[in-house]
Design a protein around this motif. Structure first.
Motif, PDB file in Angstrom:
ATOM      1  N   UNK A  48       0.823  -1.195   0.000  1.00  0.00           N
ATOM      2  CA  UNK A  48       0.000   0.000   0.000  1.00  0.00           C
ATOM      3  C   UNK A  48       0.866   1.257   0.000  1.00  0.00           C
ATOM      4  N   UNK A  49       0.334   2.311  -0.546  1.00  0.00           N
ATOM      5  CA  UNK A  49       1.062   3.564  -0.564  1.00  0.00           C
ATOM      6  C   UNK A  49       0.279   4.619   0.191  1.00  0.00           C
ATOM      7  N   UNK A  50       0.967   5.625   0.663  1.00  0.00           N
ATOM      8  CA  UNK A  50       0.311   6.733   1.339  1.00  0.00           C
ATOM      9  C   UNK A  50       0.016   7.808   0.312  1.00  0.00           C
ATOM     10  N   UNK A  51      -1.240   8.263   0.292  1.00  0.00           N
ATOM     11  CA  UNK A  51      -1.630   9.208  -0.745  1.00  0.00           C
ATOM     12  C   UNK A  51      -1.307  10.644  -0.359  1.00  0.00           C
ATOM     13  N   UNK A  52      -1.177  11.476  -1.349  1.00  0.00           N
ATOM     14  CA  UNK A  52      -0.984  12.898  -1.150  1.00  0.00           C
ATOM     15  C   UNK A  52      -2.197  13.613  -1.717  1.00  0.00           C
ATOM     16  N   UNK A  53      -2.728  14.572  -0.969  1.00  0.00           N
ATOM     17  CA  UNK A  53      -3.942  15.224  -1.434  1.00  0.00           C
ATOM     18  C   UNK A  53      -4.064  16.605  -0.801  1.00  0.00           C
ATOM     19  N   UNK A  54      -5.018  17.365  -1.323  1.00  0.00           N
ATOM     20  CA  UNK A  54      -5.308  18.660  -0.718  1.00  0.00           C
ATOM     21  C   UNK A  54      -5.929  18.422   0.653  1.00  0.00           C
ATOM     22  N   UNK A  55      -5.441  19.065   1.680  1.00  0.00           N
ATOM     23  CA  UNK A  55      -5.934  18.779   3.018  1.00  0.00           C
ATOM     24  C   UNK A  55      -6.776  19.904   3.599  1.00  0.00           C
ATOM     25  N   UNK A  56      -6.991  20.962   2.861  1.00  0.00           N
ATOM     26  CA  UNK A  56      -7.934  21.977   3.301  1.00  0.00           C
ATOM     27  C   UNK A  56      -7.395  22.946   4.324  1.00  0.00           C
ATOM     28  N   UNK A  57      -8.310  23.439   5.168  1.00  0.00           N
ATOM     29  CA  UNK A  57      -7.974  24.492   6.122  1.00  0.00           C
ATOM     30  C   UNK A  57      -6.980  23.999   7.163  1.00  0.00           C
ATOM     31  N   UNK A  58      -6.222  24.941   7.715  1.00  0.00           N
ATOM     32  CA  UNK A  58      -5.339  24.607   8.836  1.00  0.00           C
ATOM     33  C   UNK A  58      -6.197  24.202  10.032  1.00  0.00           C
ATOM     34  N   UNK A  59      -5.675  23.313  10.858  1.00  0.00           N
ATOM     35  CA  UNK A  59      -6.438  22.838  12.020  1.00  0.00           C
ATOM     36  C   UNK A  59      -5.616  23.044  13.291  1.00  0.00           C
ATOM     37  N   UNK A  60      -6.275  23.644  14.277  1.00  0.00           N
ATOM     38  CA  UNK A  60      -5.626  23.926  15.559  1.00  0.00           C
ATOM     39  C   UNK A  60      -6.419  23.244  16.672  1.00  0.00           C
ATOM     40  N   UNK A  61      -5.766  22.407  17.457  1.00  0.00           N
ATOM     41  CA  UNK A  61      -6.412  21.694  18.549  1.00  0.00           C
ATOM     42  C   UNK A  61      -6.369  22.495  19.837  1.00  0.00           C
ATOM     43  N   UNK A  62      -7.463  22.388  20.608  1.00  0.00           N
ATOM     44  CA  UNK A  62      -7.539  23.022  21.928  1.00  0.00           C
ATOM     45  C   UNK A  62      -7.922  21.924  22.928  1.00  0.00           C
ATOM     46  N   UNK A  63      -6.964  21.470  23.727  1.00  0.00           N
ATOM     47  CA  UNK A  63      -7.216  20.404  24.684  1.00  0.00           C
ATOM     48  C   UNK A  63      -7.044  20.887  26.107  1.00  0.00           C
ATOM     49  N   UNK A  64      -7.334  19.984  27.056  1.00  0.00           N
ATOM     50  CA  UNK A  64      -7.150  20.341  28.463  1.00  0.00           C
ATOM     51  C   UNK A  64      -8.205  19.734  29.353  1.00  0.00           C
TER      52      UNK A  64
ATOM     53  N   UNK B 129     -11.205  19.680  22.162  1.00  0.00           N
ATOM     54  CA  UNK B 129     -11.361  18.307  22.658  1.00  0.00           C
ATOM     55  C   UNK B 129     -12.365  18.286  23.794  1.00  0.00           C
ATOM     56  N   UNK B 130     -12.894  17.073  24.063  1.00  0.00           N
ATOM     57  CA  UNK B 130     -13.712  16.903  25.252  1.00  0.00           C
ATOM     58  C   UNK B 130     -12.814  17.046  26.463  1.00  0.00           C
ATOM     59  N   UNK B 131     -13.358  17.552  27.552  1.00  0.00           N
ATOM     60  CA  UNK B 131     -12.547  17.722  28.747  1.00  0.00           C
ATOM     61  C   UNK B 131     -11.919  16.413  29.181  1.00  0.00           C
ATOM     62  N   UNK B 132     -10.666  16.479  29.562  1.00  0.00           N
ATOM     63  CA  UNK B 132      -9.937  15.248  29.825  1.00  0.00           C
ATOM     64  C   UNK B 132      -8.920  15.483  30.928  1.00  0.00           C
ATOM     65  N   UNK B 133      -7.911  14.658  30.997  1.00  0.00           N
ATOM     66  CA  UNK B 133      -6.895  14.836  32.032  1.00  0.00           C
ATOM     67  C   UNK B 133      -5.582  15.301  31.401  1.00  0.00           C
ATOM     68  N   UNK B 134      -4.513  15.237  32.152  1.00  0.00           N
ATOM     69  CA  UNK B 134      -3.252  15.798  31.673  1.00  0.00           C
ATOM     70  C   UNK B 134      -2.565  14.944  30.623  1.00  0.00           C
ATOM     71  N   UNK B 135      -3.126  13.756  30.344  1.00  0.00           N
ATOM     72  CA  UNK B 135      -2.465  12.829  29.421  1.00  0.00           C
ATOM     73  C   UNK B 135      -2.912  12.996  27.974  1.00  0.00           C
ATOM     74  N   UNK B 136      -3.890  13.857  27.717  1.00  0.00           N
ATOM     75  CA  UNK B 136      -4.407  13.922  26.349  1.00  0.00           C
ATOM     76  C   UNK B 136      -3.463  14.702  25.439  1.00  0.00           C
ATOM     77  N   UNK B 137      -3.289  14.168  24.249  1.00  0.00           N
ATOM     78  CA  UNK B 137      -2.498  14.824  23.203  1.00  0.00           C
ATOM     79  C   UNK B 137      -3.230  14.670  21.876  1.00  0.00           C
ATOM     80  N   UNK B 138      -2.866  15.486  20.902  1.00  0.00           N
ATOM     81  CA  UNK B 138      -3.520  15.440  19.593  1.00  0.00           C
ATOM     82  C   UNK B 138      -2.656  14.692  18.577  1.00  0.00           C
ATOM     83  N   UNK B 139      -3.321  13.926  17.710  1.00  0.00           N
ATOM     84  CA  UNK B 139      -2.638  13.321  16.572  1.00  0.00           C
ATOM     85  C   UNK B 139      -2.181  14.422  15.624  1.00  0.00           C
TER      86      UNK B 139
END
Lengths: 220, 230
Positions: free
Chosen positions: A1-17, A109-119
């Motif tokens: 399998x290969x990894x595709x390249x494509x238009x990914x659209x708007x920039x995305x910023x995560x807000x966790x905590x 993100x949904x409210x969580x604990x100190x261990x949450x991180x974003x992909x």
């Protein structure tokens, strides 16, 4: 399998905590500031058990309600932003398709604990929001959210004297455990300091439609 | 000396990968009516095995399994796949069921398109263009065919995913333990295995009888407190 390249659209910023740290209040403050800079914006929320955050933003009249999507996390607030972010990616792509000029999507993100991180296949940049009322020992606990986030936001700074928090020490420890990476202090109730968050986003995130490797690369 | 052909082991590993609960396709966000049934007190502790077997018999066997099988057979045939997709849309009674199936299908097509699974990107474009809804059963059949999994293993994977999704939801809803979950999967396994090898009905004979879960999904959208999408 290969990894595709494509238009990914708007920039995305995560807000966790953690729950109650002020993520939704921060998003409410960010929306008018970002829109004031002419940025075409949308929001995705990951409420844990309700659509309350999404409804709160829709009712706020800060943004077109159609630009706010809620993604239920199935009681897995970590999973939906990290191990399996596909539902959030699918929601972001729906927004990209629905609003062709979209430049930035905030993903709360949904409210969580100190261990949450974003992909990093989900977001280009993410911040972690804590608050002084949670205790000034939070940075010392070195949770992945504290350590790995691109930006640490310490909110509710006005409460520090009322909850026995030594704010200067808390900030110094936060900077130390983060190796000098950015820390911003805010009071989202009044809006103090939120312009610092906007500047951090503007400095770090290229806004607008982007093209790039969409998966498997560790970045969009 | 191990006499298992390498190709069989590769097939097994592929099924493990795509059937794994950790495979990123958003399955954890859906309860397919279970949350509503638990909220209304209709399913509780001790009910998991009969509930799962009832869902396999009433929903998966005559509905999901049939659409997955026909989509597997029709992989590469755009008109056939779109026809099946329209069938799922028509026969899914509750809006939360249709919406959940479309979202799960979109997530599945998205990850397989990114992984380069043959057929996924092409069908995903049709979905993005609004030409077909992109339901989960159709998406699953076509991507597993594209990945090279034969129909029998593909149906086994579909059945396993169906049961796995419901049982993990049951744990998060607080009506089952990790042991309960494994017991329910063990109970369903021979049933799924037999159905994976059984003849598949013509598409115009597809059927489903799971009224309580469908009603639960109809009621789901109006609930203010909920963990799952449906």
């Amino acid at each position: 399998m290969t990894v595709s390249t494509e238009v990914v659209g708007a920039a995305r910023v995560g807000v966790g905590g953690p729950v109650g740290s002020g993520k939704t209040a921060l998003v409410e403050r960010l929306i008018p500031l970002l829109r004031g800079e002419g940025i075409d914006l949308a929001v995705i929320t990951n409420d844990l058990v309700t659509k309350e955050d999404a409804e709160r933003l829709r009712r706020s009249r800060l943004i077109d309600p159609e630009r706010v999507l809620a993604v239920e996390a199935g009681a897995c607030p970590h999973t939906v932003i990290r191990e399996d972010p596909t539902l959030n990616i699918e929601a972001a792509e729906r927004l990209d398709a629905q609003f062709p000029g979209l430049e930035l999507i905030l993903i709360e993100s949904g409210g969580d604990n100190l261990a949450s991180t974003f992909s990093l296949d989900l977001v280009d940049y993410w911040m972690f929001v804590i608050d002084v009322a949670g205790g000034d020992d939070i940075p010392r606990k070195r949770g992945p959210g504290i350590i790995q986030s691109d930006l640490l936001v310490i909110n509710k700074v006005d409460l520090a004297p009322h909850v026995g928090v030594d704010l200067d020490r808390m900030v110094a420890e936060a900077r130390e455990v983060r190796g000098g990476r950015p820390v911003v202090l805010t009071n989202c109730r009044t809006g103090d300091g939120v312009d610092g968050v906007v500047r951090a986003i503007r400095d770090a995130v290229p806004l607008g439609r982007q093209t790039g490797k969409s998966a498997g690369s560790g970045s969009r | 000396m191990n006499d298992t052909p390498v190709s069989d082991i590769e097939t097994l590993l592929m099924a493990c990968q795509f059937g794994d609960g950790q495979f990123p396709s958003g399955a954890f966000g859906f309860s397919w009516g279970l949350e509503g049934l638990v909220t209304d007190g209709l399913v509780g502790r001790g009910d998991l095995v009969p509930f799962i077997l009832g869902q396999v018999d009433g929903r998966w066997s005559g509905f999901d399994r049939v659409f997955v099988a026909h989509a597997h057979d029709g992989a590469g045939d755009e008109a056939a796949l779109c026809g099946l997709d329209a069938g799922v849309e028509t026969y899914s009674l509750a809006s939360a069921q249709r919406e959940g199936s479309r979202r799960a299908g979109a997530a599945l097509l998205g990850i397989h398109a990114r992984l380069g699974t043959p057929g996924a990107a092409e069908f995903r474009k049709l979905v993005s263009a609004g030409k077909t809804p992109g339901h989960a059963a159709v998406a699953l059949g076509l991507v597993l065919a594209g990945a090279g999994l034969a129909r029998g293993p593909a149906l086994a994977l579909s059945g396993y995913g169906f049961v796995s999704g419901l049982t993990t939801a049951a744990i998060r809803l607080g009506i089952a333990s990790h042991i309960d979950m494994q017991q329910a999967i063990s109970a369903a396994r021979p049933v799924i295995a037999a159905l994976a090898q059984s003849p598949v009905l013509p598409i115009d004979e597809v059927s489903s009888f799971s009224p309580l879960t469908e009603i639960a999904m109809m009621r789901h959208g109006a609930r203010s407190m909920r963990l799952f999408s449906n």
